[in-house]
Write an enzyme that holds these catalytic residues in place. Sequence first.
Site, PDB file in Angstrom:
ATOM      1  N   ASP A   1      22.196  27.474  41.916  1.00 16.58           N
ATOM      2  CA  ASP A   1      20.995  28.259  42.159  1.00 16.58           C
ATOM      3  C   ASP A   1      19.788  27.669  41.443  1.00 16.58           C
ATOM      4  OD1 ASP A   1      19.343  30.212  43.009  1.00 16.58           O
ATOM      5  OD2 ASP A   1      20.169  31.818  41.771  1.00 16.58           O
TER       6      ASP A   1
ATOM      7  N   GLU B   1      11.584  29.764  38.904  1.00 12.99           N
ATOM      8  CA  GLU B   1      12.482  30.804  38.404  1.00 12.99           C
ATOM      9  C   GLU B   1      13.254  30.346  37.167  1.00 12.99           C
ATOM     10  OE1 GLU B   1      15.213  32.261  41.350  1.00 12.99           O
ATOM     11  OE2 GLU B   1      16.268  33.548  39.909  1.00 12.99           O
TER      12      GLU B   1
ATOM     13  N   GLU C   1      24.400  38.593  47.929  1.00 14.44           N
ATOM     14  CA  GLU C   1      23.714  39.431  46.932  1.00 14.44           C
ATOM     15  C   GLU C   1      23.311  40.784  47.520  1.00 14.44           C
ATOM     16  OE1 GLU C   1      20.608  36.827  45.386  1.00 14.44           O
ATOM     17  OE2 GLU C   1      22.060  35.868  44.061  1.00 14.44           O
TER      18      GLU C   1
ATOM     19  N   GLU D   1       9.210  38.535  44.896  1.00 15.62           N
ATOM     20  CA  GLU D   1      10.444  38.250  44.156  1.00 15.62           C
ATOM     21  C   GLU D   1      10.342  36.870  43.521  1.00 15.62           C
ATOM     22  OE1 GLU D   1      14.021  39.653  45.770  1.00 15.62           O
ATOM     23  OE2 GLU D   1      15.281  38.490  44.420  1.00 15.62           O
ATOM     24  N   ARG D   2      10.659  36.825  42.248  1.00 15.91           N
ATOM     25  CA  ARG D   2      10.554  35.570  41.473  1.00 15.91           C
ATOM     26  C   ARG D   2       9.162  34.967  41.590  1.00 15.91           C
ATOM     27  NH1 ARG D   2      14.731  37.150  38.601  1.00 15.91           N
ATOM     28  NH2 ARG D   2      16.639  37.293  39.816  1.00 15.91           N
TER      29      ARG D   2
ATOM     30  N   GLU E   1      14.320  20.221  30.498  1.00 13.78           N
ATOM     31  CA  GLU E   1      15.776  20.089  30.468  1.00 13.78           C
ATOM     32  C   GLU E   1      16.261  19.889  29.025  1.00 13.78           C
ATOM     33  OE1 GLU E   1      17.221  16.482  32.325  1.00 13.78           O
ATOM     34  OE2 GLU E   1      19.111  17.455  32.850  1.00 13.78           O
TER      35      GLU E   1
HETATM   36  C1  GCV Z   1      15.640  36.058  46.885  1.00  8.44           C
HETATM   37  C2  GCV Z   1      18.641  33.855  43.190  1.00  8.44           C
HETATM   38  C3  GCV Z   1      17.426  34.629  42.753  1.00  8.44           C
HETATM   39  C4  GCV Z   1      17.149  35.775  43.686  1.00  8.44           C
HETATM   40  C5  GCV Z   1      16.981  35.217  45.103  1.00  8.44           C
HETATM   41  C6  GCV Z   1      18.263  34.475  45.463  1.00  8.44           C
HETATM   42  C7  GCV Z   1      18.196  33.843  46.830  1.00  8.44           C
HETATM   43  O1  GCV Z   1      19.785  34.607  43.023  1.00  8.44           O
HETATM   44  O2  GCV Z   1      17.611  35.067  41.444  1.00  8.44           O
HETATM   45  O3  GCV Z   1      15.985  36.423  43.268  1.00  8.44           O
HETATM   46  O4  GCV Z   1      16.741  36.232  46.023  1.00  8.44           O
HETATM   47  O5  GCV Z   1      18.506  33.454  44.523  1.00  8.44           O
HETATM   48  O6  GCV Z   1      17.870  32.667  46.883  1.00  8.44           O
HETATM   49  O7  GCV Z   1      18.455  34.506  47.807  1.00  8.44           O
END
Ligand code: GCV
Length: 690
Positions: free
Chosen positions: A366, A394, A287, A161-162, A521
């Site tokens: 985030d 990300e 989430e 993920e990411r 930035e």
């Molecule tokens: C692992 C953000 C990211 C998600 C990640 C989440 C988290 O929303 O886009 O991919 O999920 O952070 O840190 O849990």
Amino acid sequence: MVHAAWLPPEAFRSVGSRHTVVHGDGPLVDTVLAELRAATGRHGGTVRHGGEAGAAPLDLVLALSATPLPPSPQSQVAARVRAEAGSTGAEGFVLARRDGITVLLADTPAGLLYGLFQLARLGEPAFTGHRPAEHHRPALHRRIVNDWDNVDVHPVMGQVERGYAGGSIVWRDGVQRTDLSRVAGYARLLASCGINGLAVNNVNVHAGEAHLLTDRLGEVEAVAGLLRPYGIRIHLSVNFASPVRLGGLPTADPLDERVRDWWAHTTRRVYQTIPDFGGYLVKADSEGQPGPFAYGRTHADGANMLADALAPFGGVVHWRAFVYNHHQDWRDRGTDRARAAYDHFVPLDGEFRDNAVLQVKHGPLDFQTREPVSPVIAAMPRTRVAVELQATQEYTGQQRHVCYLAPMWRTVLGFQPWGEGGPTVARVAAGDAGPAGPAGTGGGGLVCVSNVGDDPYWTGHPLAQANLYAFGRLTWDPTLDPAAILDEWIELTFQPDDTADPQTLRRTLHELMDSSWQTYEQYTAPLGVGFMVRPGHHYGPDVDGYEYSPWGTYHFADRDGIGVDRTRATGTGYTGQYPAPWSDIYESLGTCPDELLLFFHHVPYQHVLHSGRTVIQHIYDTHFAGARRTEQMRELWRDLPAGLVDPALYARVGERLDEQVRSAHEWRDQINTYFLRKSGIPDAHGRRIF
Ligand code: GCV
């Protein structure tokens, strides 16, 4: 070919060409010996394990504090350093040089291992002249990397993920890789920059990964076995609903005895298999992940249940504070996602067990390019708080853009939530914030989401390796200068053999990287407002991509102005989550720092910044400047004399810079065009906007 990252064999030339003796025993001492044998085998030195000095005069003595030293004059140099230096602390070491002998001492084998890597960093200067005894100790005890690797390929997020560096080095298409040699190499890289913990799987624990806790525990054991020789303890992300999904129970209620028993029993089994298991990592009620809210319980109830299961074995639960409503109604101006972690967790301060750590993202939203420091960090004096950073890029260019993150992290870690002269964020994470903040709690440490994958360069963009290295170094000393860390990384990674002209390469890399975060930035979301990225994958510009979405990340731009009013006076009240003086500094337009203005305030486009420019002109100027700067970065790389770096690495960086230039221009044009159309205010310099 797998790139050696910052540990090419040449990095050990100085150590490896010396005559060394090691006094002490233990599994990590075996690792030190293996490292030294490899280095001396290559570079012509020798290494002996204990005993009297042999024929060759010694250059280097490594010794554990409790190991008796032989009476030889050379070892007696070490004995004298030992007598003067005293204790080194659990993972620390002492380095000194006198009478032509370099001495490395440590109370524990881990200290010797860290000291060996320090010798590699120092190179020749470790073996010349006189060095008074230097004590090295990690500022933070818990120095952890989180991998977001999936077992199964997730339909949207993929294998990692990411992840922007290929697949996972542990799993592929639902099964564990048979060749885990990359994991061993990863452990070595992590240890060399000071990391001592790794959570091996994604915090989003899907069906496949959930089984790592039980019937697939052997896969965790296999990884743990490769981390152990480098002093790294394995941690596991677990699904809060495991008692239901894996245990067949009707509930996962943390106060239900059957559930508690299930976790106690399951955890016992984990420790029978992996005696040095570090603990659990949990993303709950976030989430879509399950959590204690489903049972009307608090997050302290949930975390404590796992803490209790881990406590008999010395384990720790890292419980994430990233809890917010991701089904927000964009019409609702009263709900503020930035407030969520504080609102959920601060009322629970004092309720968490000693072996529960609250893991807080460094900013309230985030991992944006620019956010204020999360107010949660300063608001839970009776809780062990860990600060979570993100090396995987990300929101900072996805390892296609050069973005050296150490300057951002240094800013976060050095932030003083209680104002000038008060404890820093790093000291809170170390559990050492004194009277103003959390004290005596042991601290939760520093955590970083990894940027590594099965890519030959580990991180996709070869220069992104520096981010992982810098994270590790900052866990040892959060006050280190990012440019000095970069120097270390450059010197280790690009050894003189590879580079005819190390000074030119060093200068170029500094020019490319030192201010690359600020450059990024400049051409992305302005003045701390955040997001404006393509929904889902989060790459490239989409100003309104999240504006009418349920995710709670809005900029509120209209024809008159932009920004989120988070003041107490007229906004969401978020500024009130900070202690003085920041609660007032952020509240007032007169004192709010420019770079965070739109995070805290909604202002007209003609609002004049402290810089003297209007907001709209700032947007135009920074976007033109940032995109232009990427062109210069590309030129700098193109101008590097041939042969200075490996051709494949040169080509890889070059390709990525092409993409960075393209993407930065897209950002520039979309952002500038959007705000010209919204505001109707032309660029004072008449540049081309569409
Ligand atoms: C692992 C953000 C990211 C998600 C990640 C989440 C988290 O929303 O886009 O991919 O999920 O952070 O840190 O849990």
